[in-house]
Design an enzyme around this catalytic site. Structure first.
Site, short mmCIF file in Angstrom:
data_model
loop_
_atom_site.label_atom_id
_atom_site.label_comp_id
_atom_site.label_asym_id
_atom_site.label_seq_id
_atom_site.Cartn_x
_atom_site.Cartn_y
_atom_site.Cartn_z
N LYS A 1 -13.34 -0.46 5.61
CA LYS A 1 -13.94 -1.32 4.61
C LYS A 1 -15.01 -2.46 5.13
CE LYS A 1 -9.85 0.16 2.70
NZ LYS A 1 -9.64 0.85 1.64
N TRP B 1 0.83 -1.08 0.06
CA TRP B 1 0.02 -0.07 0.09
C TRP B 1 0.92 1.10 -0.13
CZ3 TRP B 1 -1.90 2.71 4.75
CH2 TRP B 1 -2.77 3.79 4.43
N ASP C 1 -1.01 -5.20 9.49
CA ASP C 1 -1.72 -4.28 8.82
C ASP C 1 -3.18 -4.95 8.49
OD1 ASP C 1 -3.29 -2.43 7.60
OD2 ASP C 1 -1.75 -1.62 6.30
C1 PLP Z 1 -3.40 -1.95 3.39
C2 PLP Z 1 -4.08 -0.96 3.85
N1 PLP Z 1 -3.68 -0.56 5.11
C3 PLP Z 1 -4.24 0.66 5.64
C4 PLP Z 1 -5.13 1.30 5.02
C5 PLP Z 1 -5.72 2.57 5.68
O1 PLP Z 1 -7.21 2.44 5.38
P1 PLP Z 1 -7.89 3.67 6.48
O2 PLP Z 1 -7.03 4.45 7.24
O3 PLP Z 1 -8.95 4.19 5.83
O4 PLP Z 1 -8.27 2.69 7.96
C6 PLP Z 1 -5.37 0.99 3.66
C7 PLP Z 1 -6.47 1.77 2.82
O5 PLP Z 1 -6.83 1.52 1.80
C8 PLP Z 1 -5.00 -0.09 2.80
O6 PLP Z 1 -5.04 -0.62 1.74
#
Ligand code: PLP
Length: 407
Positions: free
Chosen positions: A250, A132, A214
């Protein structure tokens, strides 16, 4: 002369450029395959029905107010979130060797965890290649000095490069932090098997690396949040100390509410008060305290069996729609006799797949078909639906036939 006259623009983000071009495009059949959020079969954002009904209930609850939450958030939320991640029967839960910290979604949880580790003297972190896109800047901005990559993707097989992964982690310096995606790897869609996770745990243990999981897509691989937490549960059962950043963007569809949790598992529970005091210090200097309504929504769902079952149904319906789209896309590609093998589309899981499409093929699809994808060939499956899947398959078939990939 202004103080700002010397300022230069930051590095452009490909995704924002792509989104802008898509929004400005007036072509009726345009398709956006870079969504980082779920879309329904009508191509619309989806508020989970369980979230809608809870918002109504909570808005009428006169006992709730808008006072600040504690710096580390609602304890009922973070305990419930950690329990959902690790399971009630987890040794860390039973032995009270954990704490949870409510933060600003997955990103905020990663950020406060990274800053804590950097303050503790950690300097090097490892990310999968690819990962990411925010991981690198996030850890560097939190105080880490060096980002290294471990191999993850084999572009020839369109699958995980497991030997490369083990080989690179086996050379990592002791005490480095290693970021591991719990499931539904972003951007490739390829996850290790349970057997491979065991081997990853062995090398992390052997090299004395610190695992930072993560967890942004729990529920999107199997449709079941318990099965999807296999990797992190395995590490806890093997006695690792670890961090795990959980996102509820999500699986609750709470993208703009910013709700997440940093789970911390330690060997000795006596250190927890000191850890919490250090993180309190970090959060105070960063955003003071986290938001309330979204924490109450998640807590309510995780502690009420009727709501929990409704939520599970909602998660299953999202994950099965994505599975169906993968299956349909592959079947149509096969039916059109598209050059190449497309099995990886159904072997991958979650929101994304590294399709194997090359930049020139992607460019062709954008220019001729108005189908917007990142040049890496990453496809966001959530942008597919019953109205556009055939159109996308046809475009892929044409692009691959016209510009064969030279390996
Ligand atoms: C692998 C991964 N980690 C963390 C996040 C963080 O998302 P959020 O801050 O919306 O919880 C994302 C968002 O797309 C992601 O794809």
């Amino acid at each position: 002369m202004s103080f700002f006259s010397e300022i230069e623009s930051g590095e452009p983000v490909e995704m924002y450029k792509l989104k802008k071009a898509y929004l400005e495009d007036t072509f009726e059949k345009k398709v956006f395959l870079s969504f980082g959020a779920y879309r329904s079969d009508e191509g619309k954002p989806w508020v989970l029905p369980v979230v809608r009904s809870l918002e109504k209930i909570l808005s009428h609850d006169e006992s709730l107010n808008k006072e600040y939450l504690p710096t580390l958030g609602l304890e009922t939320f973070s305990t419930s979130a950690t329990t959902m991640l690790l399971g009630l029967d987890s040794p860390a839960i039973i032995q009270k060797r954990y704490c949870g910290i409510q933060s600003i979604s997955g990103t905020g949880s990663l950020r406060i965890g990274a800053e804590f580790l950097a303050n503790m003297g950690k300097k090097i972190f490892y990310v999968p290649n690819p990962t990411w896109e925010n991981h690198k800047r996030l850890f560097l901005q939190a105080g880490f000095e060096e980002c290294r990559e471990y191999r993850y993707w084999n572009p020839t097989t369109h699958r995980l490069d497991f030997e490369g992964l083990i080989d690179d982690l086996d050379k990592a310096p002791q005490d480095a932090v290693v970021i591991l995606h719990v499931c539904a790897h972003n951007p490739t869609g390829a996850d290790p098997t349970p057997e491979q996770w065991n081997k990853i745990a062995n090398v992390v243990h052997k090299r004395m690396l610190f695992p930072f999981f993560d967890c942004a897509y729990q529920g999107f691989v199997t449709g079941n949040v318990i099965d999807d937490a296999y990797s992190v549960r395995l590490f806890v059962s093997l006695g690792f100390e670890l961090f795990c950043a959980q996102s509820f963007s999500k699986n609750f569809g709470l993208y703009n509410e910013r709700i997440g949790n940093l789970t911390i598992v330690v060997n000795n529970p006596d250190v927890i008060p000191a850890i919490k005091s250090q993180i309190t210090y970090i959060v105070n200097g960063m955003y003071f305290n986290p938001p309330g309504l979204c924490a109450r929504i998640v807590t309510y769902v995780l502690n009420n069996s009727t709501m929990y079952n409704q939520w599970q149904d909602n998660v299953r319906s999202m994950s099965s729609r994505l599975l169906l789209m993968r299956k349909q896309l592959k079947e149509i590609l096969d039916h059109l006799e598209t050059p190449g093998n497309w099995n990886h589309l159904v072997e991958h899981s979650g929101f994304f797949s590294y399709t194997g499409l090359t930049p020139i093929q992607v460019e062709y699809m954008v220019n001729k078909y108005h189908i917007y994808m990142l040049t890496s060939g990453r496809m966001s499956i959530t942008g597919l639906n019953s109205n556009n899947v055939y159109y996308v398959a046809k475009a892929i078939c044409e692009a691959v036939s016209l510009f064969p990939q030279i390996l």
